[in-house]
Design an enzyme around this catalytic site. Structure first.
Site, PDB file in Angstrom:
ATOM      1  N   ARG A   9      -0.003 -11.711   5.759  1.00 28.25           N
ATOM      2  CA  ARG A   9       0.984 -12.786   5.619  1.00 28.25           C
ATOM      3  C   ARG A   9       2.121 -12.610   6.622  1.00 28.25           C
ATOM      4  NH1 ARG A   9       2.209 -16.169   0.994  1.00 28.25           N
ATOM      5  NH2 ARG A   9       3.365 -17.918   1.915  1.00 28.25           N
ATOM      6  N   GLY A  22       7.344  -6.309  -0.297  1.00 26.65           N
ATOM      7  CA  GLY A  22       7.810  -5.002   0.171  1.00 26.65           C
ATOM      8  C   GLY A  22       7.538  -4.771   1.642  1.00 26.65           C
ATOM      9  N   TYR A  83      -9.186 -14.247   0.283  1.00 25.26           N
ATOM     10  CA  TYR A  83      -8.029 -13.638  -0.375  1.00 25.26           C
ATOM     11  C   TYR A  83      -8.249 -13.475  -1.879  1.00 25.26           C
ATOM     12  CZ  TYR A  83      -3.171 -12.770  -1.710  1.00 25.26           C
ATOM     13  OH  TYR A  83      -2.023 -12.209  -2.232  1.00 25.26           O
ATOM     14  N   HIS A 161      -1.500   0.267   2.585  1.00 24.66           N
ATOM     15  CA  HIS A 161      -0.343   0.304   1.683  1.00 24.66           C
ATOM     16  C   HIS A 161      -0.726   0.467   0.215  1.00 24.66           C
ATOM     17  CE1 HIS A 161       2.817  -0.697   4.652  1.00 24.66           C
ATOM     18  NE2 HIS A 161       1.814  -1.274   5.281  1.00 24.66           N
ATOM     19  N   LYS A 274       0.424  -2.467 -12.732  1.00 24.72           N
ATOM     20  CA  LYS A 274       1.792  -1.964 -12.887  1.00 24.72           C
ATOM     21  C   LYS A 274       2.070  -1.370 -14.271  1.00 24.72           C
ATOM     22  CE  LYS A 274       2.820  -3.253  -8.732  1.00 24.72           C
ATOM     23  NZ  LYS A 274       2.988  -2.236  -7.673  1.00 24.72           N
ATOM     24  N   ARG A 307       0.756 -14.492  -8.244  1.00 25.53           N
ATOM     25  CA  ARG A 307      -0.599 -15.042  -8.450  1.00 25.53           C
ATOM     26  C   ARG A 307      -0.665 -15.885  -9.720  1.00 25.53           C
ATOM     27  NH1 ARG A 307      -3.274  -9.144  -7.083  1.00 25.53           N
ATOM     28  NH2 ARG A 307      -2.499  -9.023  -4.963  1.00 25.53           N
ATOM     29  N   ASP A 368      -0.622   3.254  -7.886  1.00 29.09           N
ATOM     30  CA  ASP A 368       0.176   2.572  -6.872  1.00 29.09           C
ATOM     31  C   ASP A 368       0.112   3.339  -5.566  1.00 29.09           C
ATOM     32  OD1 ASP A 368       1.721   0.467  -6.014  1.00 29.09           O
ATOM     33  OD2 ASP A 368       3.242   0.712  -7.568  1.00 29.09           O
ATOM     34  N   ALA A 374      11.018   2.799  -6.717  1.00 27.87           N
ATOM     35  CA  ALA A 374      11.529   4.121  -7.109  1.00 27.87           C
ATOM     36  C   ALA A 374      12.549   4.630  -6.101  1.00 27.87           C
ATOM     37  CB  ALA A 374      10.364   5.107  -7.225  1.00 27.87           C
ATOM     38  N   GLU A 376      14.254   2.731  -3.859  1.00 27.62           N
ATOM     39  CA  GLU A 376      15.402   1.812  -3.825  1.00 27.62           C
ATOM     40  C   GLU A 376      16.379   2.135  -4.956  1.00 27.62           C
ATOM     41  OE1 GLU A 376      12.745  -1.959  -2.102  1.00 27.62           O
ATOM     42  OE2 GLU A 376      13.592  -2.012  -4.134  1.00 27.62           O
ATOM     43  N   ASP A 496     -35.141  14.422  20.093  1.00 26.50           N
ATOM     44  CA  ASP A 496     -34.450  14.037  18.856  1.00 26.50           C
ATOM     45  C   ASP A 496     -32.987  13.711  19.133  1.00 26.50           C
ATOM     46  OD1 ASP A 496     -36.383  14.648  16.458  1.00 26.50           O
ATOM     47  OD2 ASP A 496     -36.601  16.321  17.857  1.00 26.50           O
TER      48      ASP A 496
END
Length: 720
Positions: A9, A22, A83, A161, A274, A307, A368, A374, A376, A496
Site C-alpha cells: 500500500r 505502522g 489481497y 514485518h 491480537k 477489514r 506478532d 509496546a 511507543e 553427476d
C-alpha cells in the site's frame, strides 16, 4: 542514492491523505531523515480502489510530483483474489500459527504471482543503475527474484514485518508454493526479520525445502551471497518522547486522569491475532479475584477498525462488544464503568496522551512480528512510569525483557500481570522503564534502516564468488568462435550434477536419451574430443557410454578408457587406509537413516542426500572433523561435496589426469565443466586459456558459472 521502497500500500490515498498503518508511519520518519541526508526516494504501492479508469495518468503524475509515490493499478477482482485471498486467507493466518483459519488454493496463488509480476513491471519502469530497492512484507515475497532476473546487479533488500513460522507450520503450503516463496525471497541481497528466531525458522526452511545450507546466516545463491538476519524495527523515539513532555500533552493527560483511577490501556486494530477477547476475559478474572480494585481502576479499550467487510472480523467485533457489555453489566454501577470502549482511530497527539496517562498497557497478541505499540508506550512515559505487560510471543519480547512477560493464552497469567503492574513500587517502575527507554532510544527507526542498508552493501561487496562470473547466453557465440579458431576443442565433462541432474539415489542418475544423443552428435565432429571425467566407477561409465566414441575417466582419474580400448589404471596402491575408514563410515551409515556408503577401487564415499537434511548436515560436520584429525600422513585426502563426503587415495585426482591427457595436444581449445569440489582441482590445473565453468552454487576457481545441468546441455548444443 535513490531508494525505491516497495510495499503493498502507498502511504497516501488517491486524494493525498496519509494512510493509517505502522509501516507508513514508521517509514515516513525514516524517509524524512533519508531526504535530509541528501538522498532521494520513491514509494511504489497500491493507492487504494479507484472509482474510474479515467484519469489514471493524471493521478499517477500528481502522486509522483507531490508525494514521490508511484501507484500500482490493479483490477479490483484480481486485487481481491490477491489481497483477501492468498495474502489474508493463506499467508496471514498461517504465519501467525492459525492453521485452522488457513485456506490454500492454487487460484489465489496464481493471483499472488500475477500481482507480484505487476509490481515488478512497475519497478522496472523507474529503476536506474545504483538504486536501492527495498521490498516490504508478505504481500510481495516473490518480487525480489523477479527483479533479480530483470536486473542481476541490482541492490535489493527485503523485510518481513510479520513472523516467519517454524518449518512444521510453513510446510502446510504445497511444495510448489513454499518453494516459490523461498526462491522469491532469495532474489534479495538481504532478507530481514524482526527476531533471531524468525531468521532461524527461515534458514531451516531453506535447508529442508531447497536443500541450501548457510554459513552463519549467509546463503549461497547462484553466485551471490544472501544475508538473512534479525533487525528489530524501531520507532521515532524522539517524536513520542518530545510530545509526551509538552504542555499540550500534559493537559490532555490531566483530562484523561481526572477521576484519579488507575488506567489499564489496550490499543490494537481489530484482528484475531491480537488476542483482544483474551484480554477482556483476563480483566474479568482480575476484577473477580481482586475485588479491592473495583471502582479504583478502569480499562480503556481502543480498537482501530480493520477489514470491516470480512465476515470473521465482524463476528469477532460482535464477540468483543458482547464481552464488554457483560463486564460492565456485572461490575459497573451508576458511578463507575469498568471498561471505556472506543472503536475508532486516534490522532497521534491523543494516542500519546493515553499512553502517558496509563499505569499499564496490555500488549498480548497471540503472535506478532514485532508490535511497535509496546515501544511507543515506553517512549511516551514521563511521570506516570506506566508498566508494559507484553506477550512472550510478540517479536518485541526479545528486546523488552524488563516488561512483565505473559503467555497470551493464559488468562490467569495476564490477570496476575495486571495486579503486579498496578501494585509495583515506584522505584521498580522507574528502574524497568529506564532500561527500556535507553534501549528503544538507541535502536530507533533510523538505526534499524541504516543497519539494513549497511548489511545489504556488505552482502554485495563481500561476494565470495566475485572471480566466477555468470556465463550469459550472449557470451556463448564468442566462446564458440574462439574455439573454431583452433584445430580441435577438448571437452572435459563431469557427469553427476553437470551433464545429469543429481538424483536422490545415484543409480537413478542414468543418462537420458537427450544426453546420449548430444554426446553422440558432438563426438561425430572431428574437431571435437569428448572426455567424461567422473567420480563414477568404470563399470557404471562403461555400461552407458561404451558405444560412444569418447574418452571415459573413472574415479576422478584413476581409470582411463580411450575409445574402443580397454581400461588402463593410472594409479597403483595398496589402499591400506580403506579398511579402517570403511569401518568408520559404516558407523555413520547406521547412525544416520537414509545415508549409505559407496565403495570404489581407490575411494570411499558417504552419501547423505537421502537423510534428514538437518541430521545429515550435523553428522557430516562431525564426520569431517574425525576424518581431518586422522588424515595427516595416512595416505588419503578428504573431499566434502554435494551431500557427500569422499575419502580418496592421495595422489589421485582430476587435476593430474587432465595434464596427462593434454601432454601431447597442440593447437587446442579446452572447455572444462563441473559442479563439485573434485572439479576444482581440474579447474586449477588446466592452462590459463581454458574455458572453465562451475555448475550451480559455491566457491570456485572456474572463470564462469552456469546455473544447472539443463543450461550445460543447452550450451553444448550450441556447438552443433
Amino acid at each position: 542514492m535513490r531508494l525505491i521502497l516497495v510495499s503493498n500500500r502507498l502511504p497516501v490515498t488517491p486524494q493525498g491523505k496519509p494512510t493509517i498503518g505502522g509501516l507508513a508511519t514508521g517509514l515516513s520518519r525514516f524517509l524524512d531523515h533519508w531526504k535530509k541526508s541528501g538522498n532521494e526516494s520513491l514509494w511504489v504501492g497500491w493507492p487504494g480502489p479507484i472509482d474510474s479508469e479515467d484519469g489514471k495518468s493524471e493521478l499517477e503524475k500528481k502522486l509522483r510530483t507531490e508525494h514521490n509515490a508511484i501507484p500500482v493499478f490493479i483490477k479490483q477482482k484480481l486485487f481481491d483474489q490477491f489481497y483477501n485471498g492468498f495474502c489474508n486467507d493463506t499467508l496471514w493466518p498461517l504465519f501467525h500459527y492459525f492453521t485452522s483459519l488457513t485456506q490454500i488454493t492454487r487460484d489465489s496463488f496464481e493471483s499472488y504471482k500475477e500481482v507480484n509480476q505487476i509490481y515488478a513491471d512497475k519497478v522496472a519502469g523507474i529503476y536506474e543503475d545504483g538504486d536501492w530497492i527495498w521490498v516490504h512484507d508478505y504481500h510481495l515475497m516473490l518480487l525480489p527474484a523477479i527483479l533479480r532476473k530483470k536486473f542481476p546487479k541490482a541492490k535489493i533488500s527485503f523485510f518481513l514485518h510479520i513472523p516467519f513460522p517454524t518449518f512444521e507450520i510453513f510446510r502446510f503450503l504445497s511444495t510448489q508454493i513454499r518453494s516459490s516463496i523461498l526462491q522469491g525471497l532469495l532474489g534479495s541481497d538481504l532478507i530481514g526479520f524482526h527476531t533471531q528466531l524468525y531468521t532461524q525458522y527461515f534458514l531451516r526452511s531453506v535447508l529442508r525445502i531447497l536443500g541450501i545450507e548457510n554459513n552463519f546466516g549467509i546463503i549461497p545463491v547462484e553466485g551471490r551471497s544472501v544475508i538473512a538476519g534479525s533487525y528489530p524495527m524501531g520507532i521515532d523515539y524522539n517524536r513520542f518522547s518530545d510530545f509526551a513532555n509538552t504542555a499540550a500533552c500534559k493537559r490532555k493527560t490531566f483530562k484523561i486522569k481526572t477521576d484519579k483511577m488507575k488506567i489499564i490501556l489496550s490499543v490494537d486494530r481489530l484482528d484475531y491475532s491480537k488476542g483482544v477477547l483474551q484480554r477482556l476475559v483476563a480483566f474479568d478474572l482480575f476484577l473477580k479475584q481482586n475485588p479491592e480494585w473495583r471502582e479504583k481502576c478502569k480499562f480503556i479499550l481502543i480498537i482501530v477498525p480493520s477489514r470491516t467487510g470480512i465476515r470473521s472480523y465482524s463476528e469477532m467485533k460482535r464477540a468483543i462488544d458482547e464481552k464488554v457489555g457483560l463486564i460492565n453489566g456485572d461490575y459497573g454501577n451508576l458511578n463507575w464503568s469498568p471498561i471505556i470502549y472506543q472503536y475508532k482511530g486516534f490522532s497521534f497527539e491523543d494516542l500519546v496522551s493515553y499512553y502517558n496517562a496509563s499505569d499499564t498497557i496490555l500488549v498480548t497478541p497471540f503472535r506478532d512480528g514485532m508490535n511497535l505499540i509496546a515501544k511507543e508506550f515506553i517512549a511516551s512515559q514521563t511521570e506516570t512510569n506506566g508498566i508494559l505487560i507484553l506477550s512472550e510471543t510478540a517479536g518485541a519480547s526479545s528486546e523488552l525483557g524488563e516488561a512483565i512477560l505473559v503467555n497470551p493464552n493464559d488468562v490467569q497469567e495476564i490477570a496476575d500481570g495486571i495486579r503486579i503492574a498496578l501494585t509495583m513500587p515506584e522505584a521498580e517502575r522507574q528502574k524497568r522503564n529506564s532500561f527500556l527507554k535507553k534501549r528503544i532510544h538507541k535502536y530507533n527507526i533510523n538505526y534499524w534502516a541504516s543497519e539494513i542498508l549497511k548489511d545489504t552493501n556488505k552482502s554485495i561487496s563481500n561476494k565470495t564468488y566475485s572471480k566466477t562470473t555468470t556465463l550469459q547466453k550472449d557470451d556463448w557465440k564468442k566462446i564458440i568462435s574462439d574455439c573454431n579458431s583452433k584445430a580441435k576443442t577438448i571437452f572435459f565433462l563431469d557427469y553427476d550434477g553437470t551433464l545429469r541432474e543429481l538424483q536422490r539415489k545415484p543409480e537413478d542418475a542414468y543418462p537420458t536419451e537427450e544426453i546420449l544423443n548430444l554426446l553422440q552428435t558432438l563426438a561425430k565432429e572431428d574437431k571435437f574430443e569428448i572426455v567424461i571425467i567422473s567420480g563414477r566407477t568404470k563399470t557404471f561409465l562403461e555400461s552407458y557410454f561404451n558405444e560412444l566414441p569418447i574418452h571415459l575417466i573413472a574415479e576422478h582419474g584413476v581409470w582411463w578408457k580411450q575409445p574402443n580400448e580397454n581400461w588402463v589404471s593410472q594409479f597403483q596402491s595398496q589402499s591400506l587406509w580403506k579398511e579402517e575408514i570403511k569401518h568408520l563410515l559404516d558407523e555413520y551409515e547406521a547412525r544416520v537413516p537414509g545415508s549409505f556408503v559407496e565403495e570404489k577401487d581407490f575411494s570411499l564415499v558417504w552419501h547423505y542426500r537421502n537423510a534428514d537434511p538437518e541430521a545429515g548436515l550435523k553428522y557430516s560436520k562431525e564426520l569431517l572433523d574425525e576424518l581431518f584429525q586422522i588424515s595427516v600422513n595416512s595416505g588419503f585426502i578428504v573431499l566434502p561435496g554435494s551431500k557427500i563426503i569422499e575419502i580418496r587415495e592421495f595422489g589421485t585426482g582430476k587435476g593430474r589426469i587432465v595434464n596427462v591427457f593434454l601432454e601431447s595436444k597442440n593447437d587446442v581449445s579446452v572447455i572444462a565443466i563441473g559442479d563439485d569440489t573434485t572439479d576444482e582441482e581440474m579447474f586449477q590445473s588446466l592452462p590459463e586459456s581454458s574455458i572453465t565453468i562451475k555448475v550451480g552454487l559455491g566457491d570456485s576457481f572456474a572463470k564462469y558459472r552456469l546455473a544447472h545441468p539443463e543450461e550445460v546441455r543447452d550450451f553444448l548444443k550450441m556447438f552443433v
